[in-house]
Motif scaffolding. Structure first.
Motif, mmCIF file in Angstrom:
data_model
loop_
_atom_site.group_PDB
_atom_site.id
_atom_site.type_symbol
_atom_site.label_atom_id
_atom_site.label_comp_id
_atom_site.label_asym_id
_atom_site.label_seq_id
_atom_site.Cartn_x
_atom_site.Cartn_y
_atom_site.Cartn_z
ATOM 1 N N ALA A 23 0.870 -1.175 0.000
ATOM 2 C CA ALA A 23 0.000 0.000 0.000
ATOM 3 C C ALA A 23 0.911 1.231 0.000
ATOM 4 O O ALA A 23 1.963 1.230 0.635
ATOM 5 C CB ALA A 23 -0.883 0.003 1.236
ATOM 6 N N VAL A 24 0.509 2.256 -0.729
ATOM 7 C CA VAL A 24 1.309 3.475 -0.802
ATOM 8 C C VAL A 24 0.584 4.594 -0.067
ATOM 9 O O VAL A 24 -0.534 4.965 -0.430
ATOM 10 C CB VAL A 24 1.554 3.893 -2.268
ATOM 11 N N LEU A 25 1.221 5.092 0.964
ATOM 12 C CA LEU A 25 0.724 6.242 1.709
ATOM 13 C C LEU A 25 1.635 7.416 1.362
ATOM 14 O O LEU A 25 2.845 7.339 1.563
ATOM 15 C CB LEU A 25 0.745 5.977 3.215
ATOM 16 N N VAL A 26 1.072 8.466 0.857
ATOM 17 C CA VAL A 26 1.843 9.637 0.459
ATOM 18 C C VAL A 26 1.999 10.563 1.660
ATOM 19 O O VAL A 26 1.016 10.910 2.305
ATOM 20 C CB VAL A 26 1.135 10.376 -0.703
ATOM 21 N N VAL A 27 3.227 10.935 1.946
ATOM 22 C CA VAL A 27 3.543 11.922 2.975
ATOM 23 C C VAL A 27 4.216 13.069 2.242
ATOM 24 O O VAL A 27 5.290 12.892 1.672
ATOM 25 C CB VAL A 27 4.487 11.340 4.060
ATOM 26 N N THR A 28 3.565 14.212 2.214
ATOM 27 C CA THR A 28 4.062 15.273 1.352
ATOM 28 C C THR A 28 3.955 16.655 1.971
ATOM 29 O O THR A 28 3.076 16.913 2.781
ATOM 30 C CB THR A 28 3.307 15.243 -0.002
ATOM 31 N N GLY A 29 4.842 17.500 1.555
ATOM 32 C CA GLY A 29 4.793 18.914 1.904
ATOM 33 C C GLY A 29 4.253 19.729 0.753
ATOM 34 O O GLY A 29 4.106 20.944 0.848
ATOM 35 N N ILE A 30 3.940 19.071 -0.336
ATOM 36 C CA ILE A 30 3.445 19.729 -1.538
ATOM 37 C C ILE A 30 1.965 20.048 -1.360
ATOM 38 O O ILE A 30 1.188 19.200 -0.916
ATOM 39 C CB ILE A 30 3.659 18.824 -2.777
ATOM 40 N N ASP A 31 1.571 21.258 -1.730
ATOM 41 C CA ASP A 31 0.170 21.654 -1.632
ATOM 42 C C ASP A 31 -0.541 21.578 -2.981
ATOM 43 O O ASP A 31 -1.729 21.884 -3.057
ATOM 44 C CB ASP A 31 0.057 23.081 -1.091
ATOM 45 N N ASP A 32 0.170 21.173 -4.021
ATOM 46 C CA ASP A 32 -0.399 21.094 -5.367
ATOM 47 C C ASP A 32 -1.396 19.940 -5.430
ATOM 48 O O ASP A 32 -1.011 18.769 -5.432
ATOM 49 C CB ASP A 32 0.734 20.893 -6.379
ATOM 50 N N VAL A 33 -2.697 20.274 -5.487
ATOM 51 C CA VAL A 33 -3.719 19.225 -5.480
ATOM 52 C C VAL A 33 -3.612 18.318 -6.692
ATOM 53 O O VAL A 33 -3.966 17.138 -6.625
ATOM 54 C CB VAL A 33 -5.157 19.793 -5.382
ATOM 55 N N ASP A 34 -3.106 18.831 -7.799
ATOM 56 C CA ASP A 34 -2.957 18.003 -8.990
ATOM 57 C C ASP A 34 -1.942 16.886 -8.754
ATOM 58 O O ASP A 34 -2.152 15.743 -9.155
ATOM 59 C CB ASP A 34 -2.544 18.862 -10.186
ATOM 60 N N VAL A 35 -0.857 17.202 -8.066
ATOM 61 C CA VAL A 35 0.171 16.207 -7.771
ATOM 62 C C VAL A 35 -0.362 15.161 -6.787
ATOM 63 O O VAL A 35 -0.158 13.954 -6.973
ATOM 64 C CB VAL A 35 1.453 16.888 -7.218
ATOM 65 N N ILE A 36 -1.061 15.628 -5.757
ATOM 66 C CA ILE A 36 -1.641 14.692 -4.784
ATOM 67 C C ILE A 36 -2.701 13.823 -5.460
ATOM 68 O O ILE A 36 -2.732 12.599 -5.277
ATOM 69 C CB ILE A 36 -2.224 15.448 -3.577
ATOM 70 N N ALA A 37 -3.556 14.440 -6.276
ATOM 71 C CA ALA A 37 -4.596 13.688 -6.983
ATOM 72 C C ALA A 37 -3.984 12.654 -7.918
ATOM 73 O O ALA A 37 -4.488 11.532 -8.030
ATOM 74 C CB ALA A 37 -5.502 14.635 -7.763
ATOM 75 N N GLU A 38 -2.896 13.007 -8.575
ATOM 76 C CA GLU A 38 -2.218 12.062 -9.470
ATOM 77 C C GLU A 38 -1.782 10.814 -8.699
ATOM 78 O O GLU A 38 -1.936 9.691 -9.179
ATOM 79 C CB GLU A 38 -1.013 12.739 -10.123
ATOM 80 N N ALA A 39 -1.278 11.013 -7.490
ATOM 81 C CA ALA A 39 -0.867 9.872 -6.665
ATOM 82 C C ALA A 39 -2.080 9.032 -6.268
ATOM 83 O O ALA A 39 -2.031 7.795 -6.324
ATOM 84 C CB ALA A 39 -0.117 10.356 -5.424
ATOM 85 N N LEU A 40 -3.165 9.684 -5.866
ATOM 86 C CA LEU A 40 -4.375 8.953 -5.493
ATOM 87 C C LEU A 40 -4.937 8.186 -6.689
ATOM 88 O O LEU A 40 -5.320 7.025 -6.567
ATOM 89 C CB LEU A 40 -5.430 9.915 -4.935
ATOM 90 N N ASP A 82 -10.873 19.310 -6.878
ATOM 91 C CA ASP A 82 -10.006 20.477 -7.091
ATOM 92 C C ASP A 82 -9.035 20.224 -8.237
ATOM 93 O O ASP A 82 -8.782 21.102 -9.069
ATOM 94 C CB ASP A 82 -9.230 20.822 -5.819
ATOM 95 N N ALA A 83 -8.483 19.016 -8.294
ATOM 96 C CA ALA A 83 -7.534 18.680 -9.359
ATOM 97 C C ALA A 83 -8.226 18.715 -10.718
ATOM 98 O O ALA A 83 -7.647 19.196 -11.702
ATOM 99 C CB ALA A 83 -6.912 17.312 -9.112
ATOM 100 N N ARG A 84 -9.457 18.219 -10.790
ATOM 101 C CA ARG A 84 -10.193 18.273 -12.061
ATOM 102 C C ARG A 84 -10.394 19.716 -12.508
ATOM 103 O O ARG A 84 -10.247 20.037 -13.683
ATOM 104 C CB ARG A 84 -11.543 17.564 -11.933
ATOM 105 N N ARG A 85 -10.721 20.599 -11.558
ATOM 106 C CA ARG A 85 -10.913 22.011 -11.895
ATOM 107 C C ARG A 85 -9.599 22.647 -12.354
ATOM 108 O O ARG A 85 -9.579 23.402 -13.328
ATOM 109 C CB ARG A 85 -11.504 22.771 -10.711
ATOM 110 N N VAL A 86 -8.494 22.329 -11.680
ATOM 111 C CA VAL A 86 -7.179 22.859 -12.075
ATOM 112 C C VAL A 86 -6.830 22.378 -13.480
ATOM 113 O O VAL A 86 -6.414 23.155 -14.334
ATOM 114 C CB VAL A 86 -6.086 22.441 -11.069
ATOM 115 N N ARG A 87 -7.024 21.091 -13.727
ATOM 116 C CA ARG A 87 -6.704 20.529 -15.045
ATOM 117 C C ARG A 87 -7.573 21.133 -16.135
ATOM 118 O O ARG A 87 -7.108 21.391 -17.242
ATOM 119 C CB ARG A 87 -6.858 19.014 -15.017
#
Length: 124
Positions: A23-40, A82-87
């Motif tokens: 299982a992959v749990l992302v731990v990030t300091g990045i606030d870019d929802v597109d990057v987080i959404a890409e991981a999800l 949010d990522a869909r809206r950004v994209r």
């Protein structure tokens, strides 16, 4: 997994790690929802931001290992929305840029000092 590893957008590694059965749990300091959404979207079970308390990280790890939702479904839905809206907004800007004439593109490139988006392989 840290999305800001500097190697690449970390989400590209999620499918390969999942194929190994982890299982992959992302731990990030990045606030870019597109990057987080890409991981999800790539199969990460959830995310925790680095500024959150350590107990939040421990709880997320426990939930991930127990097969539970790491993030509340509303949080996950909000990030993906949010990522869909950004994209969508990015696609609209790119569509506008593609309508520029060759002369307008040259002027824009000169004004940007060639620091703008570079055409991709299928943008010839």
């Amino acid at each position: 997994m840290d999305l800001g590893s500097g190697v690449s957008r970390g989400a590209v590694f999620v499918p390969a790690i999942r194929e190994l059965g982890a299982a992959v749990l992302v731990v990030t300091g990045i606030d870019d929802v597109d990057v987080i959404a890409e991981a999800l979207e790539s199969g990460a079970v959830g995310f925790v931001r680095k500024h959150q308390p350590f107990d939040d990280l421990l709880g997320a790890i426990r939930r991930a290992t127990d097969g539970e939702d790491v993030n509340h479904p509303d949080v996950r839905a909000a990030v993906l929305g949010d990522a869909r809206r950004v994209r969508s907004a990015q696609a609209a800007v790119l569509a506008d840029l593609r309508r520029l004439t060759a002369h307008e593109q040259a002027v824009l490139a000169a004004l940007m000092g060639d620091h703008g988006p570079q055409p991709g392989p299928d943008d010839s």
